[in-house]
Design a protein around this motif. Structure first.
Motif, PDB file in Angstrom:
ATOM      1  N   THR A 238       0.723  -1.378   0.018  1.00 60.46           N
ATOM      2  CA  THR A 238      -0.157  -0.001   0.039  1.00 60.46           C
ATOM      3  C   THR A 238       0.830   1.362  -0.043  1.00 60.46           C
ATOM      4  O   THR A 238       0.357   2.528  -0.087  1.00 60.46           O
ATOM      5  CB  THR A 238      -0.970   0.092   1.231  1.00 60.46           C
ATOM      6  OG1 THR A 238      -0.240  -0.005   2.361  1.00 60.46           O
ATOM      7  CG2 THR A 238      -1.837  -1.104   1.264  1.00 60.46           C
ATOM      8  N   GLY A 239       2.192   1.085   0.168  1.00 57.41           N
ATOM      9  CA  GLY A 239       3.228   2.354   0.059  1.00 57.41           C
ATOM     10  C   GLY A 239       4.489   1.988  -0.081  1.00 57.41           C
ATOM     11  O   GLY A 239       4.926   0.663   0.326  1.00 57.41           O
ATOM     12  N   LEU A 240       5.304   2.755  -1.014  1.00 59.90           N
ATOM     13  CA  LEU A 240       6.550   2.328  -1.282  1.00 59.90           C
ATOM     14  C   LEU A 240       7.250   3.429  -1.960  1.00 59.90           C
ATOM     15  O   LEU A 240       6.853   4.311  -2.681  1.00 59.90           O
ATOM     16  CB  LEU A 240       6.435   1.375  -2.676  1.00 59.90           C
ATOM     17  CG  LEU A 240       7.706   0.982  -3.282  1.00 59.90           C
ATOM     18  CD1 LEU A 240       8.683   0.275  -2.458  1.00 59.90           C
ATOM     19  CD2 LEU A 240       7.382   0.321  -4.727  1.00 59.90           C
ATOM     20  N   LYS A 241       8.338   3.854  -1.179  1.00 67.51           N
ATOM     21  CA  LYS A 241       9.431   4.962  -1.960  1.00 67.51           C
ATOM     22  C   LYS A 241      10.661   4.622  -1.256  1.00 67.51           C
ATOM     23  O   LYS A 241      10.911   4.027  -0.149  1.00 67.51           O
ATOM     24  CB  LYS A 241       8.811   6.260  -0.923  1.00 67.51           C
ATOM     25  CG  LYS A 241       8.940   6.449   0.389  1.00 67.51           C
ATOM     26  CD  LYS A 241       8.292   7.706   0.742  1.00 67.51           C
ATOM     27  CE  LYS A 241       8.543   7.803   2.560  1.00 67.51           C
ATOM     28  NZ  LYS A 241       7.975   8.959   3.090  1.00 67.51           N
ATOM     29  N   LEU A 242      11.576   5.095  -2.113  1.00 67.13           N
ATOM     30  CA  LEU A 242      13.054   5.343  -1.862  1.00 67.13           C
ATOM     31  C   LEU A 242      13.309   6.725  -1.207  1.00 67.13           C
ATOM     32  O   LEU A 242      12.654   7.738  -1.499  1.00 67.13           O
ATOM     33  CB  LEU A 242      13.940   5.427  -3.218  1.00 67.13           C
ATOM     34  CG  LEU A 242      15.481   5.232  -2.926  1.00 67.13           C
ATOM     35  CD1 LEU A 242      15.870   3.861  -2.410  1.00 67.13           C
ATOM     36  CD2 LEU A 242      16.030   5.574  -4.573  1.00 67.13           C
ATOM     37  N   PHE A 243      13.957   6.723   0.034  1.00 66.86           N
ATOM     38  CA  PHE A 243      14.037   7.956   0.817  1.00 66.86           C
ATOM     39  C   PHE A 243      15.321   8.018   1.763  1.00 66.86           C
ATOM     40  O   PHE A 243      15.903   7.005   2.252  1.00 66.86           O
ATOM     41  CB  PHE A 243      12.692   7.487   2.018  1.00 66.86           C
ATOM     42  CG  PHE A 243      12.418   8.825   2.945  1.00 66.86           C
ATOM     43  CD1 PHE A 243      12.148  10.003   2.308  1.00 66.86           C
ATOM     44  CD2 PHE A 243      12.526   8.526   4.250  1.00 66.86           C
ATOM     45  CE1 PHE A 243      11.905  10.921   3.535  1.00 66.86           C
ATOM     46  CE2 PHE A 243      12.487   9.426   5.223  1.00 66.86           C
ATOM     47  CZ  PHE A 243      11.980  10.714   4.658  1.00 66.86           C
ATOM     48  N   GLU A 244      15.740   9.000   1.799  1.00 68.83           N
ATOM     49  CA  GLU A 244      16.938   9.530   2.718  1.00 68.83           C
ATOM     50  C   GLU A 244      16.489   9.667   4.036  1.00 68.83           C
ATOM     51  O   GLU A 244      15.755  11.003   4.129  1.00 68.83           O
ATOM     52  CB  GLU A 244      17.881  10.511   1.934  1.00 68.83           C
ATOM     53  CG  GLU A 244      18.748   9.664   0.806  1.00 68.83           C
ATOM     54  CD  GLU A 244      19.618  10.728   0.084  1.00 68.83           C
ATOM     55  OE1 GLU A 244      20.894  10.345   0.222  1.00 68.83           O
ATOM     56  OE2 GLU A 244      19.015  11.820  -0.251  1.00 68.83           O
ATOM     57  N   CYS A 245      16.796   9.006   4.846  1.00 63.75           N
ATOM     58  CA  CYS A 245      16.093   9.237   6.368  1.00 63.75           C
ATOM     59  C   CYS A 245      16.736  10.192   7.137  1.00 63.75           C
ATOM     60  O   CYS A 245      18.123   9.949   7.419  1.00 63.75           O
ATOM     61  CB  CYS A 245      16.097   7.804   6.959  1.00 63.75           C
ATOM     62  SG  CYS A 245      15.659   8.062   8.665  1.00 63.75           S
ATOM     63  N   PRO A 246      16.069  11.454   7.697  1.00 65.48           N
ATOM     64  CA  PRO A 246      16.752  12.467   8.650  1.00 65.48           C
ATOM     65  C   PRO A 246      17.152  11.655   9.822  1.00 65.48           C
ATOM     66  O   PRO A 246      16.437  10.828  10.210  1.00 65.48           O
ATOM     67  CB  PRO A 246      15.931  13.702   8.701  1.00 65.48           C
ATOM     68  CG  PRO A 246      14.786  12.995   7.720  1.00 65.48           C
ATOM     69  CD  PRO A 246      14.802  11.708   7.150  1.00 65.48           C
ATOM     70  N   LYS A 247      18.104  12.298  10.514  1.00 65.10           N
ATOM     71  CA  LYS A 247      18.575  11.705  11.928  1.00 65.10           C
ATOM     72  C   LYS A 247      17.323  11.507  12.845  1.00 65.10           C
ATOM     73  O   LYS A 247      17.186  10.664  13.437  1.00 65.10           O
ATOM     74  CB  LYS A 247      19.721  12.475  12.329  1.00 65.10           C
ATOM     75  CG  LYS A 247      20.516  11.982  13.400  1.00 65.10           C
ATOM     76  CD  LYS A 247      21.733  12.566  13.740  1.00 65.10           C
ATOM     77  CE  LYS A 247      22.592  12.064  14.867  1.00 65.10           C
ATOM     78  NZ  LYS A 247      22.749  12.566  16.102  1.00 65.10           N
ATOM     79  N   GLU A 248      16.554  12.551  12.906  1.00 61.45           N
ATOM     80  CA  GLU A 248      15.603  12.840  13.866  1.00 61.45           C
ATOM     81  C   GLU A 248      14.413  11.706  13.663  1.00 61.45           C
ATOM     82  O   GLU A 248      14.133  11.254  14.612  1.00 61.45           O
ATOM     83  CB  GLU A 248      14.793  14.128  13.859  1.00 61.45           C
ATOM     84  CG  GLU A 248      15.768  15.307  13.860  1.00 61.45           C
ATOM     85  CD  GLU A 248      16.605  15.595  12.716  1.00 61.45           C
ATOM     86  OE1 GLU A 248      15.937  15.722  11.335  1.00 61.45           O
ATOM     87  OE2 GLU A 248      17.969  15.612  12.794  1.00 61.45           O
ATOM     88  N   LEU A 249      14.318  11.539  12.387  1.00 62.32           N
ATOM     89  CA  LEU A 249      13.190  10.430  12.038  1.00 62.32           C
ATOM     90  C   LEU A 249      13.585   9.126  12.497  1.00 62.32           C
ATOM     91  O   LEU A 249      12.956   8.207  13.033  1.00 62.32           O
ATOM     92  CB  LEU A 249      12.877  10.366  10.348  1.00 62.32           C
ATOM     93  CG  LEU A 249      11.921   9.248  10.220  1.00 62.32           C
ATOM     94  CD1 LEU A 249      10.331   9.406  10.986  1.00 62.32           C
ATOM     95  CD2 LEU A 249      11.590   9.370   8.688  1.00 62.32           C
ATOM     96  N   ALA A 250      14.989   8.588  12.349  1.00 62.40           N
ATOM     97  CA  ALA A 250      15.662   7.385  12.770  1.00 62.40           C
ATOM     98  C   ALA A 250      15.752   7.372  14.162  1.00 62.40           C
ATOM     99  O   ALA A 250      15.295   6.210  14.638  1.00 62.40           O
ATOM    100  CB  ALA A 250      17.105   7.413  12.148  1.00 62.40           C
ATOM    101  N   GLU A 251      15.958   8.276  15.027  1.00 66.41           N
ATOM    102  CA  GLU A 251      15.851   8.343  16.158  1.00 66.41           C
ATOM    103  C   GLU A 251      14.294   8.201  17.017  1.00 66.41           C
ATOM    104  O   GLU A 251      14.355   7.489  17.948  1.00 66.41           O
ATOM    105  CB  GLU A 251      16.375   9.754  16.889  1.00 66.41           C
ATOM    106  CG  GLU A 251      17.796   9.734  16.544  1.00 66.41           C
ATOM    107  CD  GLU A 251      18.484  11.225  16.944  1.00 66.41           C
ATOM    108  OE1 GLU A 251      19.888  11.191  17.060  1.00 66.41           O
ATOM    109  OE2 GLU A 251      17.562  12.043  17.178  1.00 66.41           O
ATOM    110  N   GLU A 252      13.353   8.634  16.243  1.00 65.30           N
ATOM    111  CA  GLU A 252      11.917   8.625  16.666  1.00 65.30           C
ATOM    112  C   GLU A 252      11.714   7.058  16.486  1.00 65.30           C
ATOM    113  O   GLU A 252      10.903   6.487  17.173  1.00 65.30           O
ATOM    114  CB  GLU A 252      11.082   9.679  15.891  1.00 65.30           C
ATOM    115  CG  GLU A 252       9.983   9.413  16.168  1.00 65.30           C
ATOM    116  CD  GLU A 252       9.344   9.688  17.790  1.00 65.30           C
ATOM    117  OE1 GLU A 252      10.052  10.543  18.219  1.00 65.30           O
ATOM    118  OE2 GLU A 252       8.214   9.188  18.050  1.00 65.30           O
ATOM    119  N   HIS A 253      11.807   6.704  15.365  1.00 68.68           N
ATOM    120  CA  HIS A 253      11.520   5.185  14.904  1.00 68.68           C
ATOM    121  C   HIS A 253      12.046   4.224  15.940  1.00 68.68           C
ATOM    122  O   HIS A 253      11.421   3.359  16.178  1.00 68.68           O
ATOM    123  CB  HIS A 253      12.153   4.838  13.455  1.00 68.68           C
ATOM    124  CG  HIS A 253      11.993   3.482  13.221  1.00 68.68           C
ATOM    125  ND1 HIS A 253      10.715   2.936  12.518  1.00 68.68           N
ATOM    126  CD2 HIS A 253      12.553   2.448  13.021  1.00 68.68           C
ATOM    127  CE1 HIS A 253      10.970   1.840  12.203  1.00 68.68           C
ATOM    128  NE2 HIS A 253      12.107   1.447  12.507  1.00 68.68           N
TER     129      HIS A 253
END
Ligand code: GDP
Ligand code: MG
Length: 160
Positions: A44-59
């Protein structure tokens, strides 16, 4: 009575699956996507993405206290990832089985990590560990309008 019970057990779930930067660099994107596609779950969702540091830390916020946390954040932000949302009955636990144990040396052959990786620090793929985290992580990684609701042509051939 019984059919209702069965229907209640067959809740459609969503899970967040991510091809990690090592697998993108190693050319394993198609191989990993196809494991879930062939199984019969719905993308249902698909993308190539460069993950920001803040998002990695939240995840990975639940792992903040771990000694490997800084290395984990460096790893996840070291290159593009492929973000995916998958939907289906039992998809969360089933995807975890397809992925295999966190340590690829312990992961069974036939699983993604068992077949394609050798070390926990480069274990090629992420999968949500509960339906609640599936929802949380999809909301974290995808914006509104990036997910597709559709009915695969094969749907009647996967479930009765
Ligand atoms: P998962 O749910 O199987 O991905 O495993 P966890 O939720 O326990 O950990 C999240 C991710 O952190 C793992 O997939 C690894 O990428 C990383 N990780 C976990 N344990 C270690 C470790 O001991 N060392 C390193 N370098 N990374 C780890
Ligand atoms: Mg986990």
């Amino acid at each position: 009575f019984l059919p209702h019970l069965v229907a209640a057990m067959e809740q459609v779930e969503e899970t967040y699956i991510m091809v990690k930067p090592d697998a993108v660099q190693r050319g394993l994107v198609g191989e990993i996507i196809s494991r879930f596609e062939k199984k019969g779950f719905k993308l249902t969702g698909l993308k190539l993405f460069e993950c920001p540091k803040e998002l990695a830390e939240e995840h990975y916020k639940d792992l903040k206290s771990k000694s490997f946390f800084p290395k984990l954040i460096d790893y996840i932000t070291s290159g593009p990832v492929v973000c995916m949302a998958w939907e289906g009955v039992g998809v969360v636990a089933s995807a975890r089985k397809l992925i295999g144990s966190t340590d690829p040396l312990q992961a069974d052959p036939g699983t993604i990590r068992g077949d394609l990786a050798v070390q926990t620090g480069r274990n090629v793929v992420h999968g949500s560990d509960s339906p609640e985290n599936g929802k949380r992580e999809i909301a974290l990684w995808f914006k509104e309008g990036e997910l597709c609701q559709w009915t695969p042509a094969q749907a009647p051939w996967l479930r009765d």
